[in-house]
Design an enzyme around this catalytic site. Structure first.
Site, mmCIF file in Angstrom:
data_model
loop_
_atom_site.group_PDB
_atom_site.id
_atom_site.type_symbol
_atom_site.label_atom_id
_atom_site.label_comp_id
_atom_site.label_asym_id
_atom_site.label_seq_id
_atom_site.Cartn_x
_atom_site.Cartn_y
_atom_site.Cartn_z
ATOM 1 N N ALA A 69 7.794 -5.067 22.515
ATOM 2 C CA ALA A 69 9.158 -4.686 22.888
ATOM 3 C C ALA A 69 9.972 -4.249 21.675
ATOM 4 O O ALA A 69 10.655 -3.213 21.714
ATOM 5 C CB ALA A 69 9.852 -5.846 23.592
ATOM 6 N N THR A 114 -4.662 -6.617 7.606
ATOM 7 C CA THR A 114 -3.621 -7.390 6.933
ATOM 8 C C THR A 114 -3.885 -8.872 7.161
ATOM 9 O O THR A 114 -4.757 -9.255 7.943
ATOM 10 C CB THR A 114 -2.228 -7.035 7.483
ATOM 11 O OG1 THR A 114 -2.174 -7.374 8.879
ATOM 12 C CG2 THR A 114 -1.935 -5.551 7.316
ATOM 13 N N SER A 168 4.511 0.462 15.459
ATOM 14 C CA SER A 168 3.144 0.007 15.716
ATOM 15 C C SER A 168 2.591 0.844 16.852
ATOM 16 O O SER A 168 3.343 1.460 17.611
ATOM 17 C CB SER A 168 3.148 -1.480 16.107
ATOM 18 O OG SER A 168 1.920 -1.866 16.695
ATOM 19 N N TYR A 191 6.588 -8.610 20.595
ATOM 20 C CA TYR A 191 6.268 -7.717 19.478
ATOM 21 C C TYR A 191 6.251 -6.270 19.949
ATOM 22 O O TYR A 191 6.828 -5.383 19.312
ATOM 23 C CB TYR A 191 4.908 -8.108 18.898
ATOM 24 C CG TYR A 191 4.462 -7.277 17.707
ATOM 25 C CD1 TYR A 191 4.879 -7.598 16.426
ATOM 26 C CD2 TYR A 191 3.622 -6.174 17.878
ATOM 27 C CE1 TYR A 191 4.474 -6.851 15.332
ATOM 28 C CE2 TYR A 191 3.204 -5.429 16.796
ATOM 29 C CZ TYR A 191 3.635 -5.761 15.530
ATOM 30 O OH TYR A 191 3.232 -5.007 14.448
ATOM 31 N N ALA A 237 0.832 -1.207 0.000
ATOM 32 C CA ALA A 237 0.000 0.000 0.000
ATOM 33 C C ALA A 237 0.864 1.253 0.000
ATOM 34 O O ALA A 237 0.545 2.244 -0.672
ATOM 35 C CB ALA A 237 -0.932 -0.008 1.207
#
Length: 267
Positions: free
Chosen positions: A154, A189, A139, A152, A20
């Site tokens: 971390a 996703t 994120s 994740y 994208a």
């Protein structure tokens, strides 16, 4: 920096948020985009779609495992060889697998470190480059904890710290490269929609997926639009959230010494 007439490199660019972003860069006038991804990815088909929509030769697919120095360096060299330069680096490649946490650190954090260092070496004015932009994908869980994905979270916190540090005035004045972070929230996703995330042995997967699927999911295209806006107006070291299909917004992170001073004033 305006995206128009610029050349970009996007890791993890074969699908999802990475594709994208590549598509939105071309839509906004980027001259060329190199998408880097694994040999097992749909990279060939993705580039075919880009070249069909935006013109033959606008995109290339380069096989690259971001955990391997030689492949990453070769991918940068291939981009320069094909397009004669590079202006924008988007370190987006990532996986979500708490059971394979070492691999997640290798891809999501070490891969971003490698991509940032390579970007600075190739774009930096102190190395003969003309400056440019590096955007690293973190994120929303790089800014807040995640009970479902602790490792994740971390590594994404690490991406934010890396980007803010390389984005500091000292580095920008030396290199002419703006380093920024984009923090997408829940995005549609394969990992989310197909339940592809592995939450490891400490989490009830059913409970985690039930919670995640209750969250509003934005389209990857929203993140691509946010990327272009960040490139055009973001300052080096800045951190941005793309969440719930709303306009991208900058995160204002207080400085430690300012917090101390404020606390003393209140006392």
């Amino acid at each position: 920096m305006q995206v128009e007439h610029k050349t970009a490199l996007v890791t993890g660019g074969a699908d999802g948020i990475g594709f994208a972003c590549a598509k939105e860069l071309l839509r906004n006038g980027a001259a060329h985009v190199a998408i880097l991804d694994l040999a097992t990815s749909p990279g060939v088909e993705s580039v075919r779609k880009l070249n069909t929509e935006f013109g033959e030769g606008r995109g290339i697919f380069v096989v690259c495992d971001v955990t391997k120095d030689s492949e990453f360096e070769a991918a940068f060299a291939k981009t320069f060889e094909e397009f004669g330069g590079l202006d924008i680096v988007v370190n987006n490649a990532g996986i979500a697998n708490e059971s394979m946490w070492e691999s997640m650190i290798d891809v999501n954090l070490k891969g971003v470190v490698r991509g940032t260092i390579l970007g600075l070496r190739h774009l930096g004015k102190d190395n003969g480059g003309k400056g440019g932009i590096i955007v690293n994908t973190a994120s929303i869980f790089g800014l807040e904890p995640s009970a479902w994905s602790p490792v994740y979270s971390a590594v994404k916190h690490g991406v934010v710290g890396l980007s803010r540090s390389f984005g500091a005035t000292y580095h920008y004045e030396k290199t002419g490269v703006r380093v920024m972070t984009i923090c997408p929230s829940f995005t549609r996703t394969n990992f989310v929609v197909d339940g592809g995330s592995d939450f490891g042995p400490f989490v009830d997967r059913g409970l985690a997926m039930k919670d995640i699927m209750q969250q509003p999911l934005q389209k990857p295209e929203i993140v691509g639009e946010a990327l272009v806006e960040i490139i055009e107006r973001g300052e080096s070291g800045s951190v941005w959230i793309s969440e719930n299909s709303e306009p991208v917004c900058e995160v204002l992170i207080p400085k430690r010494f300012e917090l101390i001073a404020s606390s003393r004033m209140q006392n």
